[in-house]
Design a protein around this motif. Structure first.
Motif, PDB file in Angstrom:
ATOM      1  N   SER A   1       1.693   5.178   0.471  1.00 54.40           N
ATOM      2  CA  SER A   1       1.279   6.271   1.344  1.00 54.40           C
ATOM      3  C   SER A   1       0.784   7.448   0.505  1.00 54.40           C
ATOM      4  N   ILE A   2       0.163   8.407   1.173  1.00 51.33           N
ATOM      5  CA  ILE A   2      -0.343   9.592   0.477  1.00 51.33           C
ATOM      6  C   ILE A   2       0.806  10.350  -0.193  1.00 51.33           C
TER       7      ILE A   2
ATOM      8  N   GLU B   1       3.627   9.081  -1.332  1.00 48.00           N
ATOM      9  CA  GLU B   1       4.071   8.343  -2.510  1.00 48.00           C
ATOM     10  C   GLU B   1       3.099   8.522  -3.678  1.00 48.00           C
ATOM     11  N   TRP B   2       1.778   8.532  -3.381  1.00 42.82           N
ATOM     12  CA  TRP B   2       0.806   8.794  -4.438  1.00 42.82           C
ATOM     13  C   TRP B   2       0.987  10.187  -5.021  1.00 42.82           C
TER      14      TRP B   2
ATOM     15  N   ARG C   1       0.837  -1.186   0.000  1.00 46.30           N
ATOM     16  CA  ARG C   1       0.000   0.000   0.000  1.00 46.30           C
ATOM     17  C   ARG C   1       0.879   1.245   0.000  1.00 46.30           C
TER      18      ARG C   1
END
Length: 296
Positions: A8-9, A11-12, A6
């Protein structure tokens, strides 16, 4: 069972930022490519044209049919390959001795190089030197005057100085000479800086046209950039004189747009080889310098 990773914000956001940046970088290149193949009526419409309604190669046919452009293309390729080889070779042969702190008069030689980098005699002494050496109107006049670049020498010298001296000392103990160490040890460890300087030199020789303008009189020895320059200048003069585009005719918008199509085609033809070479060189920019060169 290992679950999916998943992000992280942060990384997005980082990936989205890189995607947007890539689009901003690639869009002008793609727009130029589309314009070079587009129908004049479609290209004249407002808004971005991401895909041509019809792929029309008329602009490329005009460019490749202008003068002796294929001979100039071949001359540019030969000049770029030979000029890049000489720049890299002379840079390595000058940088390796200067990287040795025990080289006699090392500081004096370095200062002499730096003076030559910051101060130049100008175009007239350069022209007289090329003429007296018998290089005028020869392909060597496009290669030899730029075969030594002090800036490249300083960069490669500093790079050589970062290589662990223990490697050379071990080679000396095994009986290796300086030339053997340079070719068998130093150069394989210096692929990143060699690739960087080779790319700089190739881009310089591919784009440079002023030396051809000054030193070359024989049209069969001229380079691509000179042909492109002469072609675009002639087209601009023709358009200014009679309001028409290539080949004359009325003054409609489609003719003027055809001029834009040809300009886009010349851009694609001029930068094509360099763009194709860059992906093969780019990997050395991020590759580790000394990874795996020493054990223990």
């Amino acid at each position: 069972m290992v679950g999916k990773k998943r992000f992280s914000i942060f990384e997005w956001l980082l990936m989205i930022g890189f995607i947007i940046f890539s689009i901003l970088v690639l869009y002008p290149f793609w727009q130029t490519l589309v314009l070079s193949f587009s129908d004049p009526n479609q290209a004249s419409s407002l808004g971005p044209n991401l895909w041509p309604e019809r792929w029309i190669p008329d602009a490329y046919q005009f460019v490749f049919g202008y003068g002796d452009i294929m001979q100039a293309y071949a001359n540019t390729i030969v000049r770029t390959l030979s000029g890049t080889f000489l720049i890299v070779a002379f840079t390595m042969l000058a940088a390796y001795p200067l990287s040795k702190r025990d080289l006699p008069y090392r500081n004096t030689i370095t200062i002499f190089f730096l003076i030559a980098m910051f101060f130049s005699g100008g175009i007239i002494p350069d022209y007289l030197l090329v003429k007296n050496l018998g290089l005028l109107d020869t392909r060597w006049a496009l290669i030899l005057p730029s075969a030594v670049n002090v800036f490249y020498i300083i960069i490669m010298r500093n790079y050589f100085m970062t290589i662990d001296k223990g490697i050379e000392e071990s080679a000396f103990m095994d009986g290796a000479s300086y030339f053997t160490i340079l070719t068998k040890i130093i150069l394989p460890l210096s692929k990143p800086v060699i690739a960087t300087i080779a790319l700089w030199a190739a881009v310089f020789h591919w784009n440079e046209w002023f030396h051809a303008l000054v030193y070359i009189q024989d049209d069969s020895k001229t380079v691509l950039q000179m042909i492109v320059r002469d072609m675009l200048t002639a087209m601009d003069l023709s358009q200014s004189a009679n309001g028409a585009a290539i080949g004359g005719g009325g003054g409609g918008s489609s003719e003027n747009l055809l001029l834009s199509n040809v300009r886009a085609a010349t851009v694609m033809i001029s930068i094509g080889p360099i763009v194709l070479v860059y992906p093969f060189v780019q990997k050395y920019f991020i590759k580790g310098i000394m990874i795996g060169s020493l054990k223990g």
